[in-house]
Design a protein around this motif. Structure first.
Motif, PDB file in Angstrom:
ATOM      1  N   ALA A 214      43.238 109.395  58.394  1.00 19.53           N
ATOM      2  CA  ALA A 214      43.102 108.279  59.526  1.00 19.53           C
ATOM      3  C   ALA A 214      43.036 108.857  60.862  1.00 19.53           C
ATOM      4  N   SER A 215      43.721 109.688  61.138  1.00 12.50           N
ATOM      5  CA  SER A 215      43.926 110.486  62.396  1.00 12.50           C
ATOM      6  C   SER A 215      42.790 111.338  62.698  1.00 12.50           C
ATOM      7  N   GLY A 216      41.847 111.615  61.556  1.00 10.87           N
ATOM      8  CA  GLY A 216      40.730 112.239  62.070  1.00 10.87           C
ATOM      9  C   GLY A 216      41.033 113.917  61.819  1.00 10.87           C
ATOM     10  N   ILE A 217      42.289 114.349  61.862  1.00 15.42           N
ATOM     11  CA  ILE A 217      42.839 115.651  62.005  1.00 15.42           C
ATOM     12  C   ILE A 217      43.725 115.924  60.785  1.00 15.42           C
ATOM     13  N   ASP A 218      43.260 116.978  60.285  1.00 18.25           N
ATOM     14  CA  ASP A 218      43.955 117.583  59.080  1.00 18.25           C
ATOM     15  C   ASP A 218      45.607 118.015  59.530  1.00 18.25           C
ATOM     16  N   PRO A 219      46.434 117.794  58.805  1.00 18.65           N
ATOM     17  CA  PRO A 219      47.734 118.173  59.227  1.00 18.65           C
ATOM     18  C   PRO A 219      47.791 119.643  59.290  1.00 18.65           C
ATOM     19  N   ASP A 220      47.104 120.568  58.482  1.00 16.32           N
ATOM     20  CA  ASP A 220      47.300 122.118  58.562  1.00 16.32           C
ATOM     21  C   ASP A 220      46.575 122.408  59.200  1.00 16.32           C
ATOM     22  N   GLY A 221      45.420 121.505  60.239  1.00 18.88           N
ATOM     23  CA  GLY A 221      44.545 122.456  60.981  1.00 18.88           C
ATOM     24  C   GLY A 221      43.173 122.836  60.196  1.00 18.88           C
ATOM     25  N   TRP A 222      43.174 122.434  58.771  1.00 20.15           N
ATOM     26  CA  TRP A 222      42.081 122.946  58.227  1.00 20.15           C
ATOM     27  C   TRP A 222      40.748 122.101  58.606  1.00 20.15           C
ATOM     28  N   PRO A 223      39.589 122.575  58.114  1.00 19.38           N
ATOM     29  CA  PRO A 223      38.327 121.850  58.358  1.00 19.38           C
ATOM     30  C   PRO A 223      38.225 120.652  57.359  1.00 19.38           C
ATOM     31  N   GLN A 224      37.323 119.682  57.653  1.00 16.91           N
ATOM     32  CA  GLN A 224      37.349 118.492  57.057  1.00 16.91           C
ATOM     33  C   GLN A 224      36.855 118.854  55.603  1.00 16.91           C
TER      34      GLN A 224
END
Length: 475
Positions: free
Chosen positions: A103-113
């Motif tokens: 929902a934040s648009g950001i992966d929690p691990d900084g991975w690509p979508q």
């Protein structure tokens, strides 16, 4: 542009095992992999599968879990899979969606979508959510291609009146409405839900009809098999079900060309003492017995198998899970002790089957077990329990000629006779040669120019191409 595939497995060892091997292969091909399982079964895997720690340390690999909605103390019997699927559909949709598209648009691990989903073909949830998000889905059917084709033909069997079977039906009568298998499949070779169904609206029949129809909605269809094993059936599937079908197996054999590490998912602790015991046995002198991770037998059946094995005169290594008798008792306490036999709770099966002391595999005919036996040229005695196993066992004897089909029979004299026939009978050498040729085909298929290797390369290229298209749409 980085490709990121979520691999969503049905929560069972037989399904998770090949999907985990595919996950590692794709990770080694520089595709980011999120391996998704339910919390309950993932925690069991963590207890008994040290390989998972190694996988979690790979740069392009991670594990994620979602709830299945069942109470913590629920036994989660696989044979009650319809209830499990209903609970998953109700409880897991939102957590699954959050993994696919935070929902934040950001992966929690900084991975690509996430750009692609590889979903177990029995999970409608696994397809529906990414479809809502515009993500491509590849369906992975972890059973054999021949059993999938029979499942796909269930609507045709219903329309033709071949299903459901009439009361008192001749179970040896050939089934006519599974194209390409008119001279192969008998009524008794169809899955148990076909045999038990009494009306066309039987829930299991309807589930199979729906799940096979869902496949057409996916971008592609994937099988853990090889062209030289199931070529005619794969051709039928490609023409009639999905034009983009991959055959990339056996995955456990393919993985050995890319990694020297082991990759297995186990619900029980493996007894490696079984290998030391095998080391002390003569070549081809041992019958390896395992009915997989799901099959349940009665105490009476267990005793029949025990007596049949003892009376055969051969050494045997027998996997007797603590829950092999269901909740009735510990099976290891029911069987006796004999000098020629060893009973273990669980064994490193690939290593056992590859051991030179093993001459025969008494098996439940699960697809993973069948492939593992074929890959090392070990002939089989098949006692299928449910689902695709009944079709696999028929093909082992009737089509591939690498063993005997003992379905619907559990008597000590039959066990003894069939074990003897595979180990030393008139057709034993013929079955051994056929199994040896199949092992050569496996090596050829996963080798440098083999069909499965080429198909895997095509799969990797297609996933990366799908990912580019997804990312372009997002821009």
């Amino acid at each position: 542009m980085a490709a990121h595939a979520v691999i969503f497995t049905f929560p069972a060892q037989g399904n998770a095992s090949p999907m985990l091997k595919l996950a590692e292969l794709l990770s080694l091909a520089n595709i980011h992999i999120t391996f998704l399982n339910t919390e309950s079964i993932h925690h069991r895997f963590l207890r008994h599968s040290p390989d998972l720690d190694r996988l979690a340390r790979l740069p392009c690999f991670r594990f994620r879990t979602i709830p299945d909605g069942l109470p913590e103390d629920h036994p989660r019997p696989i044979l009650d899979f319809l209830n499990l699927l209903r609970s998953l559909n109700f409880s897991s949709r939102e957590p699954y969606k959050e993994i696919l598209a935070p929902a934040s648009g950001i992966d929690p691990d900084g991975w690509p979508q996430v750009t692609c989903v590889i979903a177990d073909g029995t999970l409608s949830l696994a397809y529906e959510v990414p479809a809502e998000l515009g993500l491509p889905v590849i369906f992975f059917r972890t059973s054999s291609a021949c059993s999938f084709w029979a499942y796909h033909c269930v609507p045709l069997l219903l329309r033709s009146g071949e299903l459901p079977f009439p009361e008192g039906a001749d179970m040896d009568q050939l089934v006519q409405n599974v194209p390409g298998m008119e001279t192969i499949l008998r009524r008794r070779d169809l899955p148990g839900f076909c045999v038990r169904a009494r009306t066309a609206d039987d829930p299991a029949l309807q589930f199979v009809a729906r799940s096979t129809a869902d496949v057409a909605q996916a971008q592609a269809l994937l099988f853990n098999t090889m062209e030289s094993l199931e070529g005619p059936t794969l051709s039928l599937i490609t023409r009639s079900v999905h034009k983009n079908t991959y055959a990339v197996g056996p995955l456990h054999a393919l993985l050995t060309f890319f990694s020297n590490e082991k990759n297995s998912a186990n619900l029980w602790e493996q007894d490696h003492a079984s290998i030391a015991w095998l080391d002390a046995q003569p070549r081809r002198s041992v019958v390896y017995v395992s009915f997989g991770s799901v099959a349940v037998v009665s105490k009476e059946q267990l005793v029949e198998f025990w007596n049949g094995l003892v009376n055969s005169g051969y050494r045997f290594l027998w996997v007797v899970r603590k829950d092999l008798l269901g909740d009735a008792a510990d099976g290891a306490e029911v069987v006796g002790e004999v000098e020629r036999g060893k009973v273990v709770g669980w064994a490193p099966q690939e290593e056992v089957l590859a051991h030179p002391a093993v001459g025969c595999f008494l098996t439940h005919s699960g697809w993973n077990s069948t492939l593992e036996s074929l890959a090392v040229g070990v002939p089989m005695v098949c006692w299928p329990f449910f689902a695709d196993q009944l079709i696999n066992s028929r093909f082992v004897e009737k089509v591939w000629g690498v063993g005997l089909d003992m379905k619907d029979v559990c008597r000590r004299e039959v066990v003894e006779r069939m074990v003897r026939e595979v180990m030393e009978g008139e057709k034993a050498e013929e079955m051994r040669r056929a199994a040896g040729k199949m092992a050569e085909e496996v090596r050829r298929s996963v080798g440098e120019e083999g069909s499965s290797r080429r198909e895997f390369t095509r799969l990797v290229e297609d996933i990366k191409a799908m990912s580019v298209q997804v990312l372009k749409k997002k821009i």
